[in-house]
Design a protein around this motif. Structure first.
Motif, short mmCIF file in Angstrom:
data_model
loop_
_atom_site.label_atom_id
_atom_site.label_comp_id
_atom_site.label_asym_id
_atom_site.label_seq_id
_atom_site.Cartn_x
_atom_site.Cartn_y
_atom_site.Cartn_z
N ALA A 126 0.62 -1.13 0.04
CA ALA A 126 -0.04 0.05 -0.02
C ALA A 126 0.89 1.30 0.06
CB ALA A 126 -0.90 -0.15 1.29
N ASN A 127 2.13 1.03 -0.01
CA ASN A 127 3.13 2.29 0.20
C ASN A 127 3.73 2.35 -1.67
OD1 ASN A 127 5.06 4.18 0.67
ND2 ASN A 127 5.60 3.24 2.50
N PRO A 128 3.44 3.32 -2.37
CA PRO A 128 3.81 3.34 -3.55
C PRO A 128 5.35 3.68 -3.78
CG PRO A 128 2.21 5.15 -3.01
CD PRO A 128 2.25 4.21 -1.91
N ASN A 129 5.94 4.47 -2.56
CA ASN A 129 7.19 4.82 -2.73
C ASN A 129 8.31 3.93 -2.12
OD1 ASN A 129 6.90 5.35 0.05
ND2 ASN A 129 6.38 7.73 -0.33
N GLY A 130 7.59 2.86 -1.34
CA GLY A 130 8.61 1.88 -0.69
C GLY A 130 9.17 2.34 0.44
N GLN A 131 9.16 3.34 0.99
CA GLN A 131 9.81 3.88 1.99
C GLN A 131 9.63 3.37 3.48
OE1 GLN A 131 8.89 7.93 1.75
NE2 GLN A 131 10.39 8.37 -0.07
N ALA A 132 10.63 2.86 4.12
CA ALA A 132 10.30 2.17 5.43
C ALA A 132 9.85 3.28 6.36
CB ALA A 132 11.61 1.51 5.93
N ALA A 133 10.24 4.62 6.08
CA ALA A 133 9.74 5.43 7.31
C ALA A 133 8.38 5.64 7.41
CB ALA A 133 10.57 6.75 6.75
N SER A 134 7.72 5.18 6.30
CA SER A 134 6.08 5.09 6.26
C SER A 134 5.63 3.89 7.02
CB SER A 134 5.44 5.40 5.02
OG SER A 134 5.89 6.57 4.59
N MET A 135 6.46 2.78 7.30
CA MET A 135 6.09 1.52 7.69
C MET A 135 6.99 1.04 9.25
SD MET A 135 7.10 -0.46 4.00
CE MET A 135 7.22 0.42 2.77
N ASP A 136 7.56 1.97 9.72
CA ASP A 136 8.58 1.59 10.65
C ASP A 136 8.05 0.86 11.94
OD1 ASP A 136 7.95 4.53 10.52
OD2 ASP A 136 8.46 4.45 12.65
N LEU A 137 6.60 1.64 12.20
CA LEU A 137 5.88 0.91 13.40
C LEU A 137 5.49 -0.42 12.96
CD1 LEU A 137 5.09 1.05 16.33
CD2 LEU A 137 2.91 2.52 15.61
N ALA A 138 4.63 -0.45 11.71
CA ALA A 138 4.35 -1.81 11.45
C ALA A 138 5.64 -2.89 11.45
CB ALA A 138 3.57 -1.83 9.88
N LEU A 139 6.58 -2.53 10.82
CA LEU A 139 7.82 -3.27 11.00
C LEU A 139 8.48 -3.82 12.04
CD1 LEU A 139 9.89 -1.69 7.93
CD2 LEU A 139 8.23 -3.71 7.71
N ALA A 140 8.23 -2.79 12.89
CA ALA A 140 8.64 -3.02 14.47
C ALA A 140 7.92 -4.13 15.25
CB ALA A 140 8.96 -1.94 15.25
N THR A 141 6.53 -4.14 14.92
CA THR A 141 5.51 -5.18 15.37
C THR A 141 5.57 -6.36 14.75
OG1 THR A 141 3.66 -4.28 14.27
CG2 THR A 141 4.21 -3.20 16.31
N GLY A 142 6.40 -6.57 13.74
CA GLY A 142 6.45 -7.69 13.05
C GLY A 142 5.72 -7.86 11.65
N ARG A 143 5.32 -6.93 11.14
CA ARG A 143 4.35 -7.07 10.13
C ARG A 143 4.95 -6.61 8.97
NH1 ARG A 143 1.23 -5.57 14.70
NH2 ARG A 143 -0.62 -6.58 14.98
N GLY A 144 5.36 -7.34 8.00
CA GLY A 144 5.89 -6.85 6.79
C GLY A 144 7.06 -8.07 6.40
N PRO A 145 8.21 -7.62 5.44
CA PRO A 145 9.00 -8.59 4.94
C PRO A 145 9.94 -9.08 6.02
CG PRO A 145 8.88 -6.88 3.38
CD PRO A 145 8.17 -6.31 4.47
N GLY A 146 10.29 -10.39 6.06
CA GLY A 146 11.11 -10.73 7.09
C GLY A 146 12.45 -10.30 7.40
N ILE A 147 13.22 -9.76 6.23
CA ILE A 147 14.33 -9.10 6.08
C ILE A 147 14.64 -8.02 7.18
CG2 ILE A 147 13.83 -7.82 4.19
CD1 ILE A 147 17.38 -9.45 5.15
N VAL A 148 13.24 -7.37 7.37
CA VAL A 148 13.27 -6.28 8.14
C VAL A 148 12.49 -6.34 9.43
CG1 VAL A 148 14.16 -4.12 6.46
CG2 VAL A 148 11.73 -4.96 6.54
N THR A 149 11.75 -7.50 9.41
CA THR A 149 10.62 -7.68 10.67
C THR A 149 11.47 -8.83 11.44
OG1 THR A 149 9.46 -9.21 9.51
CG2 THR A 149 8.69 -7.07 9.54
#
Length: 293
Positions: A126-149
């Motif tokens: 859902a993030n057209p620019n691919g920026q982790a700065a818009s996903m950081d909380l999701a990633l920190a909680t384990g939601r997203g690609p395994g390489i960064v979660t």
């Protein structure tokens, strides 16, 4: 309060080299270290160059580099914590959250006070620019690609029930771009609720959640400059009308510190190149320093 240590983390791997990488230099030039009487604990530079190409497997910018940087930053932050100091980590973009929470996750279970104008809970699709700065909380909680979660097999870096998201005001953007909603386990206090209840009551609720009987013993503070009112903090890459006042932000940080349970603070997203009047950076320094000391 233990003495302060400033750690510079100017990574923009999760955003773009727009000027946010100069945040540490700008806040230090405005006197943050002197105000805090802080030790300069070093600077963690990304070892892998920034790439503007979206990775086809993860739909993210720089996922491998972010994972690598998170481990580097975690090592450096761990050294500061080992010294018994209170770290103030100067980003960079919001993806530095992953490295800081990784350092804490290595030590056990910690909470998170997430003070941000955005909920930062997008998934890559859902993030057209691919920026982790818009996903950081999701990633920190384990939601997203395994390489960064699942860095170092430590998924999640922070549990839903140990998080308070405070002051965000991007509900319309979330709906427009299809962000996944914040899960019910996360305590969410948006700007509208802050306005309805008043800052003192809202902050009391936030800190109370992080210090409840079954909460972790300590929590980390994430501060994104875009939580501030756009009229006083225009120096951010993604602007939204409204936001907290300097006084409201100061009250929030003071309450967190006053709990005796905060273990450190990160500051992200302030972009000196967008600070046309030259007042936003010094205002940020004054507010942070007055709240911490």
């Amino acid at each position: 309060m233990n003495r302060f240590a400033i750690l510079e983390a100017p990574s923009v791997l999760g955003l773009t080299p727009s000027g946010v990488q100069d945040l540490p230099d700008a806040l230090l030039a405005a006197g943050l270290a002197q105000r805090l009487e802080a030790r300069r604990a070093g600077r963690v530079e990304p070892q892998t160059p920034y790439s503007a190409d979206i990775d086809s497997d993860t739909q993210m910018l720089n996922p491998d580099a972010i994972a690598e940087y998170s481990r580097q930053l975690a090592d450096a932050l761990g050294d500061v914590l080992d010294c018994g100091e209170f770290p103030v980590v100067l980003g960079g973009d919001c993806s530095i959250l992953l490295g800081n929470m990784l350092a804490l996750r290595r030590r056990g279970r910690y909470g998170l006070l997430f003070i941000d104008g955005h909920a930062d809970f997008y998934n890559p699709e859902a993030n057209p620019n691919g920026q982790a700065a818009s996903m950081d909380l999701a990633l920190a909680t384990g939601r997203g690609p395994g390489i960064v979660t699942n860095i170092e097999d430590r998924l999640p870096l922070v549990r839903d029930e140990d998080i308070v998201v405070f002051g965000f005001r991007d509900a319309e953007e979330q709906a427009e771009y299809g962000s996944q909603p914040l899960p019910p386990g996360i305590r969410a206090i948006d700007l509208a609720e802050v306005r309805r209840r008043g800052i003192d009551d809202a902050v009391r609720d936030a800190v109370g959640h992080l210090t409840r009987r079954d909460a972790p013993e300590q929590f980390w503070i994430h501060l994104d400059a875009d939580v501030l009112d756009d009229s006083i903090m225009p120096a951010v890459d993604y602007r939204i009308p409204g936001g907290l006042s300097w006084e409201e932000l100061g009250a929030t940080i003071r309450a967190a510190i006053g709990s005796g349970r905060a273990v450190g603070l990160e500051v992200t997203i302030y972009n000196p190149e967008l600070d046309r009047a030259g007042s936003a950076g010094p205002g940020l320094v004054e507010t942070i320093a007055a709240a911490l000391v």
